[in-house]
Scaffold this motif. Sequence first.
Motif, mmCIF file in Angstrom:
data_model
loop_
_atom_site.group_PDB
_atom_site.id
_atom_site.type_symbol
_atom_site.label_atom_id
_atom_site.label_comp_id
_atom_site.label_asym_id
_atom_site.label_seq_id
_atom_site.Cartn_x
_atom_site.Cartn_y
_atom_site.Cartn_z
ATOM 1 N N GLY A 562 2.794 49.128 32.976
ATOM 2 C CA GLY A 562 2.194 49.082 31.653
ATOM 3 C C GLY A 562 2.364 47.763 30.930
ATOM 4 N N GLU A 563 3.053 46.795 31.554
ATOM 5 C CA GLU A 563 3.225 45.476 30.945
ATOM 6 C C GLU A 563 2.270 44.478 31.589
ATOM 7 N N SER A 564 1.647 43.640 30.760
ATOM 8 C CA SER A 564 0.701 42.647 31.268
ATOM 9 C C SER A 564 1.438 41.439 31.833
ATOM 10 N N VAL A 565 0.733 40.680 32.644
ATOM 11 C CA VAL A 565 1.262 39.419 33.160
ATOM 12 C C VAL A 565 0.157 38.369 33.050
ATOM 13 N N ALA A 566 0.578 37.119 33.075
ATOM 14 C CA ALA A 566 -0.389 36.013 33.096
ATOM 15 C C ALA A 566 -0.384 35.405 34.491
ATOM 16 N N TYR A 582 8.147 19.673 35.782
ATOM 17 C CA TYR A 582 7.523 20.860 35.197
ATOM 18 C C TYR A 582 7.912 22.068 36.023
ATOM 19 N N GLU A 583 8.209 23.165 35.346
ATOM 20 C CA GLU A 583 8.525 24.409 36.038
ATOM 21 C C GLU A 583 7.925 25.573 35.261
ATOM 22 N N SER A 584 7.292 26.469 35.986
ATOM 23 C CA SER A 584 6.675 27.633 35.348
ATOM 24 C C SER A 584 7.768 28.527 34.763
ATOM 25 N N LYS A 585 7.572 28.942 33.538
ATOM 26 C CA LYS A 585 8.542 29.803 32.875
ATOM 27 C C LYS A 585 8.044 31.243 32.889
ATOM 28 N N GLN A 586 8.885 32.107 33.395
ATOM 29 C CA GLN A 586 8.535 33.522 33.438
ATOM 30 C C GLN A 586 8.714 34.117 32.043
ATOM 31 N N THR A 587 7.600 34.481 31.445
ATOM 32 C CA THR A 587 7.662 35.093 30.118
ATOM 33 C C THR A 587 7.456 36.596 30.246
ATOM 34 N N LYS A 588 8.156 37.319 29.417
ATOM 35 C CA LYS A 588 8.040 38.779 29.465
ATOM 36 C C LYS A 588 6.646 39.181 29.006
ATOM 37 N N GLY A 589 6.019 40.044 29.789
ATOM 38 C CA GLY A 589 4.668 40.459 29.478
ATOM 39 C C GLY A 589 4.609 41.369 28.263
ATOM 40 N N LYS A 590 3.427 41.514 27.738
ATOM 41 C CA LYS A 590 3.196 42.390 26.587
ATOM 42 C C LYS A 590 3.044 43.829 27.066
#
Length: 750
Positions: A562-566, A582-590
């Motif tokens: 139920g949580e979105s991801v980018a 540069y490093e991709s940052k894992q953000t908590k999905g909505k």
Amino acid sequence: MKSRKRVLIIKGVLLLIDLSVILPVALIFSVYFGLFGKLESKAELKNIQSYVASEVLSEEGKILGKYYWENRSTVAFEEIPPVVVEALIATEDARFYEHNGVDAIGLMRVFFKTLLMGDKSSGGGSTIGQQLAKNLFKRENHGVLSMPVNKIKEAIHAVRLNSVYSQDEILALYLNTVSVGEDTYGIKNATMRFYSKPLDSIRIEEAAVLIGMLKSPTAYNPRLHPSRSLKRRNVVLNNLVKNNYVSKEIGDSLKKIPLNLNYKNAGRYGDIAPYFLVQIEELGSKILKDLKKDNGESYDIYRDGLKIYTPINCQMQMNAIVAVEKQMRNLQSLFNRHFKSSAAYTKLVNREVEKSARYKELKERGLGEDEINKVFDTPIPMNIFDWENEEKVNLSPLDSIKYYLKILHNGFLAMQPNTGEIKAWIGGNDYSYFQYDHVTSKRQVGSTFKPIVYATALEQGVEPCDYYSNERKIYDEFEAWSPRNSGDEYEGKYSVKGALANSVNVISVELLFEAGIENVVQTARDMGIYSEIPAVPSIALGVADISLLEMVTAYCTFANGGESVAPVFISRIENRKGEVIYESKQTKGKRVFSQQTAYYMTEMLKGAVNEGTANRLRSRYGLNLDMAGKTGTTQSHADGWFIGFTPELVAGAWVGADNPSVHFKSIRHGQGAATALPIWAYFMQECKSKEVCKPYINGKFKFPHHLNEMPDCESFKENNVVDKVQNWFTRDKRLRKERREKRRKERRRN
């Protein structure tokens, strides 16, 4: 009188001798002091960095492609096999270790034989250091003095290079900057281009071919001029023997070996994931604008030798390539047999002719329609795309347009649902022919949009085992719109679960109204769909134009509780020093909807695979995975879709012609289950046989113990709850709304 003439002659000769010494010396000093342009100082030479291509790598570290102004890669001297260095020195500068950057004997030959006597065949006499200077600094035009001025500049730079670099470093610099033609620079790239192998695997005779090319990359290109290249290679082998690097016996035996090229030119974007690399080029350039080097300048993706790491899994990408080719080859053959020309198709062809660049050019030249038609009817040689093999044929421009209009295209994307990392990306049939990316292009999505409607309805309080009548309705408030089912059957009732599994249109529309159109649109937005979605009831049937990238991203929400991801395109970027910039940052999905809804939706979409429109995944393709998914077919079968997922991987496929007017005539062949689903099936079959892929597809969906277990709708019938369900249909809207509100509150508390 005679003595006076003799004196004048002697004076003239002496003057000529003086001038032959003074003028060259004066020219040398003029160049040295900058009268013919700036010379690089020792400090500048010490810090010099030639343009180096940036490499795009998979998660395993394999090179997917490069971005460059000049296709160049650097290697340290220690990485260069001795045979390459020996062949270079023996052929280009036998006294390399004996001079300070300029070979006096060679320089004298240049002045007296090349410049004074005009004998160009005597050679340039340039040392490796001078040739390196020529590679680093482009020659300038100084009129009649261009040759001597540039040669003097290169000699001065060579001496200075020799004073700030070791001889090994000069050799490495030279071998990293030298051109072998075909927009390829450096011995590493040359080895990969002509022999498709890493530099450390190069053989003596192969090194001789590449070093032999340095004299004239085009004239001695082994692909273009194999006979000439073979003779030049043998000259290099003779030089190795002459300078005691190899024995005469070995040299003679090597000269008997044919060229044995393994040529591979994958182009700027490589041949593994070209469509994906186009995306990385654009995204990477945006990221690098905000990243500064030590000197304050922004990084340049084409010049700064960056390493751009992506989450693409090479094995999955190869699996996708195999799956796409297998299905599209069969499907195109089937389509060619079934396609029938029509009046509408003829009109389409005429429109495409008038849109073509050729037609517009002929119009601008003032040609009449008859003359233009004659041009379009005249066969010309051309290469055409074909799944079996590339063909060079004589085809008229008109027939070419007809041919390409009937080509079916595809898009495929695989993504990890909990991270958004992209694992495979196929944008079309063949990038060299079709640059349009069908992962990012927008087409009607058909029934693949229905799960978004159902998820929103569940959030509003609808239950999987609520029953709805399968009756066709007329919606007067929407211009008497009346949706139809695919098979035109309108009897009985379906549970919500059964309606989704069987893709029942009329119930999907009913659920859209239950959920609220605005709520459904907002759910789609929260799941990652940014394309325009019209606020009309037909969105329940998938009339919105949405990209495959958006749809796969949205389905990740189901697999991710139920949580979105980018989507994650780039994992990290390193500069040429190996520093992470540069490093991709894992953000908590909505959180888009509750875990309960996500669990119900996964179970319902498993039903679509087990007994619904996608059941051939098991019956025909023998997949015994724990999987869920949804097919999609648009009006007139113009677009076929399938998006499915396992606990660790979401993948989607789209198939259709560029123009939606070109399509299968029957739903049997044109539905998503027949066009797109097989790509997904073949991909999963390939993944099952590869160890690196198994963790992504062999998992089991886990039931969260704090949630309500998925009810068995069939058991309701057995327990005579059908009467209650039928009575529920007669209740007024107020009671139904109260019931949904109660369920919604319960779900929020959980």
